[in-house]
Design a protein around this motif. Sequence first.
Motif, PDB file in Angstrom:
ATOM      1  N   HIS A   1       0.833  -1.208   0.000  1.00 47.83           N
ATOM      2  CA  HIS A   1       0.000   0.000   0.000  1.00 47.83           C
ATOM      3  C   HIS A   1       0.864   1.252   0.000  1.00 47.83           C
ATOM      4  CE1 HIS A   1      -2.304  -3.263   1.998  1.00 47.83           C
ATOM      5  NE2 HIS A   1      -3.111  -2.970   0.993  1.00 47.83           N
ATOM      6  N   GLN A   2       1.960   1.231   0.776  1.00 44.60           N
ATOM      7  CA  GLN A   2       2.898   2.358   0.763  1.00 44.60           C
ATOM      8  C   GLN A   2       3.521   2.497  -0.620  1.00 44.60           C
ATOM      9  OE1 GLN A   2       4.982   0.719   4.321  1.00 44.60           O
ATOM     10  NE2 GLN A   2       5.223   2.889   4.816  1.00 44.60           N
ATOM     11  N   LEU A   3       3.899   1.376  -1.226  1.00 38.44           N
ATOM     12  CA  LEU A   3       4.469   1.407  -2.575  1.00 38.44           C
ATOM     13  C   LEU A   3       3.473   1.952  -3.586  1.00 38.44           C
ATOM     14  CD1 LEU A   3       6.501  -1.881  -3.074  1.00 38.44           C
ATOM     15  CD2 LEU A   3       7.307   0.453  -3.289  1.00 38.44           C
ATOM     16  N   ALA A   4       2.229   1.499  -3.484  1.00 36.10           N
ATOM     17  CA  ALA A   4       1.195   1.982  -4.406  1.00 36.10           C
ATOM     18  C   ALA A   4       1.004   3.489  -4.260  1.00 36.10           C
ATOM     19  CB  ALA A   4      -0.126   1.250  -4.169  1.00 36.10           C
ATOM     20  N   ALA A   5       1.002   3.970  -3.017  1.00 38.29           N
ATOM     21  CA  ALA A   5       0.856   5.413  -2.781  1.00 38.29           C
ATOM     22  C   ALA A   5       2.015   6.179  -3.403  1.00 38.29           C
ATOM     23  CB  ALA A   5       0.763   5.704  -1.285  1.00 38.29           C
ATOM     24  N   ARG A   6       3.229   5.684  -3.196  1.00 36.01           N
ATOM     25  CA  ARG A   6       4.412   6.380  -3.728  1.00 36.01           C
ATOM     26  C   ARG A   6       4.432   6.325  -5.247  1.00 36.01           C
ATOM     27  NH1 ARG A   6       7.206   9.896  -4.728  1.00 36.01           N
ATOM     28  NH2 ARG A   6       9.304  10.305  -4.013  1.00 36.01           N
TER      29      ARG A   6
END
Length: 149
Positions: free
Chosen positions: A119-124
Amino acid sequence: MSASSLVAEAVWKAIEDTRSEINGSVAVTEDQLSILHFLFGKNLERATRIVDQRGVKRISGEPSGRSIFQVIKLLKNIDKVVGESRRKEEYPCFAENYCGCYSFFYDVVNKGEQLCCKHQLAARFAASLGVCIEVKVSDEQLALLLSQL
């Protein structure tokens, strides 16, 4: 900040810098994807599916400009949800240092096996590509949302 995080940040910045100011399109190179895949492995693949599903919202408070991401839970098999509720579970997320999902606490914080969750990767990734769904709220509404974390 770890060396891996610094490398990842340089790649995200390079992707952002390629964004065309005319139409907002971005070209991610094979080298950039290879570096990100080396750093993040299977989580990068899962994150790209979330981005492809338009599953990243950036909620920004006005007038401060502070923001938080809300990222959908990735559905493993879309066929299984036919006939079920269409409500999508969303995780509050700060791309650099927090996600409300189980994987963040288990794989990132507890075991230290991952740099970040999908989810953090998707946000970034969505932020770098400029494809977040932008939601504007008052600073008071954002504060209320943050107080519920």
